[in-house]
Design an enzyme around this catalytic site. Structure first.
Site, PDB file in Angstrom:
ATOM      1  N   PHE A 179      -3.687   5.422 -10.511  1.00 59.94           N
ATOM      2  CA  PHE A 179      -2.860   6.160  -9.561  1.00 59.94           C
ATOM      3  C   PHE A 179      -3.758   6.983  -8.624  1.00 59.94           C
ATOM      4  CE2 PHE A 179       1.714   6.526 -11.458  1.00 59.94           C
ATOM      5  CZ  PHE A 179       1.818   5.158 -11.484  1.00 59.94           C
ATOM      6  N   ASP A 228      -0.092   5.667  -1.128  1.00 62.85           N
ATOM      7  CA  ASP A 228      -0.950   6.810  -0.779  1.00 62.85           C
ATOM      8  C   ASP A 228      -2.396   6.478  -0.374  1.00 62.85           C
ATOM      9  OD1 ASP A 228       1.239   7.540  -2.238  1.00 62.85           O
ATOM     10  OD2 ASP A 228       0.157   8.640  -3.762  1.00 62.85           O
ATOM     11  N   MET A 276       0.842  -1.201   0.000  1.00 63.14           N
ATOM     12  CA  MET A 276       0.000   0.000   0.000  1.00 63.14           C
ATOM     13  C   MET A 276       0.872   1.243   0.000  1.00 63.14           C
ATOM     14  SD  MET A 276      -2.772   1.269   2.862  1.00 63.14           S
ATOM     15  CE  MET A 276      -1.617   1.759   4.136  1.00 63.14           C
TER      16      MET A 276
HETATM   17  C1  FRU Z   1       2.960   9.374  -4.497  1.00 63.13           C
HETATM   18  C2  FRU Z   1       2.750   8.751  -5.866  1.00 63.13           C
HETATM   19  C3  FRU Z   1       1.695   9.515  -6.630  1.00 63.13           C
HETATM   20  C4  FRU Z   1       1.175   8.501  -7.587  1.00 63.13           C
HETATM   21  C5  FRU Z   1       1.230   7.243  -6.762  1.00 63.13           C
HETATM   22  C6  FRU Z   1       1.507   6.004  -7.547  1.00 63.13           C
HETATM   23  O1  FRU Z   1       3.416   8.517  -3.528  1.00 63.13           O
HETATM   24  O2  FRU Z   1       3.967   8.730  -6.556  1.00 63.13           O
HETATM   25  O3  FRU Z   1       2.170  10.690  -7.232  1.00 63.13           O
HETATM   26  O4  FRU Z   1      -0.112   8.775  -8.040  1.00 63.13           O
HETATM   27  O5  FRU Z   1       2.237   7.428  -5.799  1.00 63.13           O
HETATM   28  O6  FRU Z   1       1.344   4.867  -6.781  1.00 63.13           O
END
Ligand code: FRU
Length: 564
Positions: free
Chosen positions: A201, A145, A143
């Site tokens: 994302f 964000d 996991m």
């Molecule tokens: C931040 C990030 C975001 C992206 C996501 C990909 O931690 O790099 O910018 O959307 O993680 O998992």
């Protein structure tokens, strides 16, 4: 004898599985033809292996694709692929193995072909010593964000960047959990899965209370980045309060030539009677507006000349906050960024004004919401009750998140924190206070710290607080009123060997006098707050046994148990 028995068992297992033995088509290509009997195919993973791509094919049509580190010589753990969801009793798995120098013979010997099996169950019982007790973690898998957090009808929804097929970053999918109190979380099925436009994302959810989208009053809308040929922004609607989403047919809804272009955070702006959206574009933020969540108008960019620019900007947020003790409100722009001076990932913020078109600030300093190493991708809940602004962070750092010593899952979220703004010496700062829900966890007074506890330290001035275990592993915290700093040193905290950037001492400015600290310990994390909400510091630790002693020179420590 034992060896013989073992090889016999392996041979027998091979015979049993023979009907589903792989077809090795070349040194980089294998196939598994399955008669679907059970709910899951349990696939063996070896974390040190290279990545293979898997296609799930039904009657010649590709139904799903994902990447996985197939076990070649040792099984670290299994991950479940739901094979009944395709509605067919025959499916084909097509494996493309990306590994230099692999031969067909070596591929045939991969341990995964012996170990892969169907089962109606996937055992999710916790196997991890370091799994937190009162922090949100995924049941299994990687996991990062927190995504799309919103509140509706008594439930908090937390989505998250999730890999369902391994405990390292890959296959970005929105995992989903729900909670009545921001502390006890129930795992839900994955909410948004990769599609032909890309993996999913980070992004946000809003509750469309006024039915601006025409999808129905109270529809939940998700805006997220489709990470495909390039990064574009997509939209999905949920008619069942966030359990499942239907992607908008004309995605993407926002595009650009900029390479790093992601993490849309949308919100209803009462002042202009429209939606606003902020997203990260390189090392700037872009702001948009929309009447209906579908058509978006570019308004302005923010960032040049402000704050920290050593890395890309990610995961923004923008909201209005009360200034403590006044009836004034100011806007705060949250900007998570990687490659910061103290190392890796961090959450900076800017305080200023926003008119629905442009964010303005005269803030000169670079300010951080939390001065620890493990506080990133912080965003806030949409539609939270009582005007609250509740934030949660990913409690890790891109420097070492993939190698921290857990395997069944990787990473937890911070405890929930309520944000506001306070003024000190004519300047504005972000106030960070553990959410009131945390108080319900505080149990009885106990003599010594344990692996899950809250420690309250009353301070009178200079202080040195040492949390340690019988192995001599320790965390050293120091308050220096003269310098106006609080620090935490985890260089001797336990296992720090998995990454060169893990051992560290973090330092925070304190704005005013520290009178009381609240320290939350949960297996592998230490979150320290100024009880007045003027300083926060979050750091991971991996002690070989729990810290059981606290010594507070210059202060008085009271330890409370945590009552779940
Ligand atoms: C931040 C990030 C975001 C992206 C996501 C990909 O931690 O790099 O910018 O959307 O993680 O998992």
């Amino acid at each position: 004898m034992k060896k013989l028995m073992l090889s016999l068992a392996v041979m027998l297992a091979g015979l049993v599985l023979y009907a589903q033995a792989p077809e090795i088509l070349s040194s980089r290509h294998a196939m598994l033809r399955l008669d679907v009997k059970d709910k899951y195919l349990l696939i063996p993973v070896q974390e040190s292996e290279s990545i293979s791509s898997v296609k799930v094919i039904v009657s010649g049509e590709q139904k799903q694709a994902f990447n996985i580190r197939l076990a070649s010589s040792k099984v670290d753990y299994f991950v479940p692929l739901d094979i009944q969801r395709f509605g067919s009793d025959k499916i084909v798995l097509d494996f493309s193995i990306r590994k230099e120098g692999l031969t067909s013979e070596a591929l045939k010997d991969y341990v995964c072909w012996w170990e892969i099996r169907q089962d109606d169950n996937f055992d999710t019982a916790n196997r991890e010593r370091f799994r937190p007790v009162y922090h949100h973690t995924p049941v299994y898998g990687w996991m990062n964000d927190p995504n799309g957090m919103f509140y509706k009808d008594g439930l908090y929804h937390l989505y998250y960047q999730w890999n369902p097929y391994g405990s390292q970053w890959e296959n970005m999918t929105w995992g989903h959990s729900v909670s009545h109190d921001l502390i006890h979380w129930d795992a839900m099925p994955a909410a948004i899965e990769p599609d032909a436009l890309g993996t999913i994302f980070s992004g946000s959810c809003v509750v469309d209370l006024a039915n601006t989208s025409g999808q129905g009053r109270g529809t939940v809308a998700a805006l997220f980045t489709s990470a495909g040929t390039n990064q574009t922004q997509s939209l999905a609607f949920s008619g069942d309060d966030g359990k499942s989403f239907v992607k908008y047919a004309s995605n993407p809804v926002i595009t650009s030539d900029i390479k790093d272009f992601r993490d849309p955070k949308a919100f209803w702006n009462q002042e202009i009677g429209k939606w606003n959206l902020i997203l990260a574009a390189g090392d700037e933020m872009r702001i948009y507006s929309s009447p209906d969540l579908v058509s978006w108008k570019y308004e302005s960019s923010f960032g040049k000349g402000y704050g920290e620019h050593s890395g890309v900007w990610e995961c923004p947020d923008l909201f209005k906050l009360n200034v403590r003790g006044t009836d004034r409100q100011l806007w705060m722009l949250v900007c998570n960024t990687n490659g910061i001076p103290s190392g890796g990932s961090g959450t900076q913020y800017f305080i200023g004004s926003f008119d629905g078109h442009e964010f303005r600030t005269d803030q000169k300093e670079t300010l951080w919401m939390d001065y620890g190493k493990d506080h990133y991708a912080t965003v806030t809940f949409d539609n939270a009750p009582g005007g609250r602004r509740i934030a949660m962070a990913w409690m890790s750092n891109w420097q070492y998140a993939g190698v921290v010593p857990t395997m069944q899952f990787r990473s937890a979220n911070s405890i929930p924190r309520d944000l506001d703004i306070f003024e000190h010496d004519g300047r504005y700062y972000c106030g960070v206070t553990p959410s009131t829900e945390m108080s319900a966890l505080r149990g009885r007074k106990v003599k010594n710290p344990s692996e899950t506890c809250e420690i309250v330290v009353d301070l009178k001035g200079n202080a040195e607080i040492v949390l340690s275990n019988p192995k001599g592993e320790k965390i050293v915290m120091e308050y220096d009123p003269k310098a106006g700093t609080f620090s935490m040193d985890r260089t001797l905290s336990g296992d720090t060997s998995f990454h060169k950037d893990f051992p560290a001492k973090t330092v925070a400015p304190v704005h005013g006098t520290l009178k009381q600290l609240r320290i939350f310990v949960d297996k592998c994390s230490i979150e320290v707050f100024d009880a007045d909400g003027k300083m926060a510091m979050t750091n991971l630790v991996f002690p070989s046994e729990p810290y059981s002693t606290i010594k507070a020179k210059g202060g008085r420590a009271t330890v409370y148990s945590i009552e779940q």
